[in-house]
Design a protein around this motif. Structure first.
Motif, PDB file in Angstrom:
ATOM      1  N   VAL A 170      15.819 -24.344  34.303  1.00 32.89           N
ATOM      2  CA  VAL A 170      16.069 -23.629  33.173  1.00 32.89           C
ATOM      3  C   VAL A 170      17.033 -24.290  31.927  1.00 32.89           C
ATOM      4  O   VAL A 170      16.580 -24.307  30.867  1.00 32.89           O
ATOM      5  CB  VAL A 170      16.257 -22.123  33.378  1.00 32.89           C
ATOM      6  N   PRO A 171      18.294 -24.611  32.328  1.00 26.04           N
ATOM      7  CA  PRO A 171      19.100 -24.984  31.233  1.00 26.04           C
ATOM      8  C   PRO A 171      18.496 -26.284  30.600  1.00 26.04           C
ATOM      9  O   PRO A 171      18.790 -26.540  29.481  1.00 26.04           O
ATOM     10  CB  PRO A 171      20.472 -25.310  32.069  1.00 26.04           C
ATOM     11  N   ILE A 172      17.927 -27.218  31.318  1.00 28.35           N
ATOM     12  CA  ILE A 172      17.303 -28.270  30.859  1.00 28.35           C
ATOM     13  C   ILE A 172      16.357 -28.140  30.238  1.00 28.35           C
ATOM     14  O   ILE A 172      16.052 -28.760  28.964  1.00 28.35           O
ATOM     15  CB  ILE A 172      17.090 -29.503  32.289  1.00 28.35           C
ATOM     16  N   ALA A 173      15.296 -27.053  30.415  1.00 32.38           N
ATOM     17  CA  ALA A 173      14.289 -26.828  29.770  1.00 32.38           C
ATOM     18  C   ALA A 173      14.730 -26.311  28.360  1.00 32.38           C
ATOM     19  O   ALA A 173      13.892 -26.868  27.569  1.00 32.38           O
ATOM     20  CB  ALA A 173      13.358 -25.843  30.476  1.00 32.38           C
ATOM     21  N   ILE A 174      15.706 -25.509  28.274  1.00 34.50           N
ATOM     22  CA  ILE A 174      16.046 -25.033  26.969  1.00 34.50           C
ATOM     23  C   ILE A 174      16.605 -26.251  26.144  1.00 34.50           C
ATOM     24  O   ILE A 174      16.456 -26.262  24.983  1.00 34.50           O
ATOM     25  CB  ILE A 174      17.173 -23.856  27.185  1.00 34.50           C
ATOM     26  N   PHE A 175      17.411 -27.102  26.896  1.00 32.56           N
ATOM     27  CA  PHE A 175      18.021 -27.979  25.930  1.00 32.56           C
ATOM     28  C   PHE A 175      16.671 -28.977  25.474  1.00 32.56           C
ATOM     29  O   PHE A 175      16.788 -29.401  24.178  1.00 32.56           O
ATOM     30  CB  PHE A 175      18.732 -28.920  26.848  1.00 32.56           C
ATOM     31  N   ILE A 176      15.873 -29.201  26.308  1.00 32.91           N
ATOM     32  CA  ILE A 176      14.555 -30.145  26.007  1.00 32.91           C
ATOM     33  C   ILE A 176      14.033 -29.469  24.714  1.00 32.91           C
ATOM     34  O   ILE A 176      13.239 -30.121  23.806  1.00 32.91           O
ATOM     35  CB  ILE A 176      13.590 -30.542  27.135  1.00 32.91           C
ATOM     36  N   THR A 177      13.354 -28.131  25.024  1.00 29.32           N
ATOM     37  CA  THR A 177      12.626 -27.552  23.974  1.00 29.32           C
ATOM     38  C   THR A 177      13.329 -26.866  22.867  1.00 29.32           C
ATOM     39  O   THR A 177      12.565 -26.681  21.846  1.00 29.32           O
ATOM     40  CB  THR A 177      11.715 -26.560  24.572  1.00 29.32           C
ATOM     41  N   GLY A 178      14.407 -26.383  23.048  1.00 27.72           N
ATOM     42  CA  GLY A 178      15.254 -25.773  22.093  1.00 27.72           C
ATOM     43  C   GLY A 178      14.981 -24.253  22.088  1.00 27.72           C
ATOM     44  O   GLY A 178      15.347 -23.512  20.937  1.00 27.72           O
ATOM     45  N   GLN A 179      14.395 -23.842  22.834  1.00 28.03           N
ATOM     46  CA  GLN A 179      13.898 -22.463  23.068  1.00 28.03           C
ATOM     47  C   GLN A 179      14.637 -21.537  24.181  1.00 28.03           C
ATOM     48  O   GLN A 179      14.110 -21.676  25.215  1.00 28.03           O
ATOM     49  CB  GLN A 179      12.537 -22.239  23.077  1.00 28.03           C
ATOM     50  N   PRO A 180      15.511 -20.963  23.918  1.00 31.34           N
ATOM     51  CA  PRO A 180      16.357 -20.157  24.825  1.00 31.34           C
ATOM     52  C   PRO A 180      15.517 -18.804  25.517  1.00 31.34           C
ATOM     53  O   PRO A 180      15.728 -18.390  26.649  1.00 31.34           O
ATOM     54  CB  PRO A 180      17.634 -19.471  24.532  1.00 31.34           C
ATOM     55  N   ASP A 181      14.690 -18.380  24.537  1.00 33.93           N
ATOM     56  CA  ASP A 181      13.556 -17.143  24.968  1.00 33.93           C
ATOM     57  C   ASP A 181      12.345 -17.497  25.031  1.00 33.93           C
ATOM     58  O   ASP A 181      11.553 -17.602  24.129  1.00 33.93           O
ATOM     59  CB  ASP A 181      13.947 -16.168  24.021  1.00 33.93           C
ATOM     60  N   ARG A 182      11.982 -18.253  26.168  1.00 37.01           N
ATOM     61  CA  ARG A 182      10.650 -18.781  26.460  1.00 37.01           C
ATOM     62  C   ARG A 182       9.370 -17.734  26.284  1.00 37.01           C
ATOM     63  O   ARG A 182       8.463 -17.907  25.779  1.00 37.01           O
ATOM     64  CB  ARG A 182      10.329 -19.604  27.829  1.00 37.01           C
ATOM     65  N   ALA A 183       9.783 -16.417  26.846  1.00 34.10           N
ATOM     66  CA  ALA A 183       8.807 -15.245  26.753  1.00 34.10           C
ATOM     67  C   ALA A 183       8.485 -15.114  25.246  1.00 34.10           C
ATOM     68  O   ALA A 183       7.285 -14.868  24.812  1.00 34.10           O
ATOM     69  CB  ALA A 183       9.362 -14.186  27.388  1.00 34.10           C
ATOM     70  N   ALA A 184       9.342 -15.012  24.390  1.00 32.65           N
ATOM     71  CA  ALA A 184       9.098 -14.646  23.079  1.00 32.65           C
ATOM     72  C   ALA A 184       8.443 -15.601  22.523  1.00 32.65           C
ATOM     73  O   ALA A 184       7.531 -15.531  21.435  1.00 32.65           O
ATOM     74  CB  ALA A 184      10.575 -14.238  22.316  1.00 32.65           C
ATOM     75  N   THR A 185       8.779 -17.044  22.789  1.00 29.68           N
ATOM     76  CA  THR A 185       8.149 -18.082  21.966  1.00 29.68           C
ATOM     77  C   THR A 185       6.769 -18.147  22.517  1.00 29.68           C
ATOM     78  O   THR A 185       6.000 -18.511  21.556  1.00 29.68           O
ATOM     79  CB  THR A 185       8.957 -19.401  22.404  1.00 29.68           C
ATOM     80  N   ASN A 186       6.545 -17.928  23.619  1.00 29.50           N
ATOM     81  CA  ASN A 186       5.052 -18.084  24.098  1.00 29.50           C
ATOM     82  C   ASN A 186       4.288 -17.003  23.715  1.00 29.50           C
ATOM     83  O   ASN A 186       3.352 -17.127  23.303  1.00 29.50           O
ATOM     84  CB  ASN A 186       5.157 -18.374  25.541  1.00 29.50           C
ATOM     85  N   THR A 187       4.967 -15.802  23.454  1.00 31.64           N
ATOM     86  CA  THR A 187       4.011 -14.563  23.095  1.00 31.64           C
ATOM     87  C   THR A 187       3.650 -15.045  21.522  1.00 31.64           C
ATOM     88  O   THR A 187       2.693 -14.926  21.104  1.00 31.64           O
ATOM     89  CB  THR A 187       4.843 -13.243  23.236  1.00 31.64           C
TER      90      THR A 187
END
Length: 165
Positions: free
Chosen positions: A132-149
């Motif tokens: 998860v921390p790596i994914a946040i760094f890569i994508t710049g999105q700490p709130d994946r649920a809100a982003t994907n919604t």
């Protein structure tokens, strides 16, 4: 809610994000578009380019495609394996990094609705906690649920406009 999908042998908890829209197009017409990731890239937000890989040329269970994604200056690539391909009904795939870390599952469901159909998009997160921390760094999105919604809503709005133009 827990969903067990026998086709990909995984169990998922409640969806991370979902959205639906009614479009003036048949389920078969909608399936033809949503099952083509190369074409779908024109309607998505983060996902902006795709290509078939591993010899695949179209949607079939077991076929793979590569997706290029972006958020501002950030760029990343994913690989997706199609797990369901039922024309006019459902298209689903699971996503992973090119180095085998699971990321998510996406489903596009079409149901007849009057002279058109209802298209529902559902996303489940499959990222292991350590990534998860790596994914946040890569994508710049700490709130994946809100982003994907939000991204699902944008994609559905664009698809509806496309089918009803």
């Amino acid at each position: 809610m827990t969903v067990t999908n026998p086709r990909d042998k995984l169990t998922y908890t409640a969806p991370l994000a979902t959205g639906d829209v009614r479009v003036d197009a048949s389920p078969d017409e909608v399936y033809e578009l949503v099952s083509d990731p190369v074409a779908m890239a024109a309607f998505a937000e983060e996902f902006y380019k795709a290509k078939w890989i591993r010899g695949a040329t179209g949607p079939a269970v077991g076929n793979w495609f590569s997706g290029s994604n972006r958020n501002g200056w950030r760029r990343w690539v994913t690989h997706a394996e199609i797990t369901e391909a039922e024309p006019g009904r459902r298209f689903a795939y699971r996503v992973r990094t090119p180095f085998f870390v699971p990321i998510s599952r996406w489903e596009y469901d079409m149901e007849p609705d009057g002279t058109g159909c209802r298209l529902t998009v559902t996303n489940w997160l499959r990222v292991p906690g350590w990534f998860v921390p790596i994914a946040i760094f890569i994508t710049g999105q700490p709130d994946r649920a809100a982003t994907n919604t939000g991204n699902i809503a944008t994609t559905l709005t664009r698809l509806k406009a496309h089918f009803e133009r």
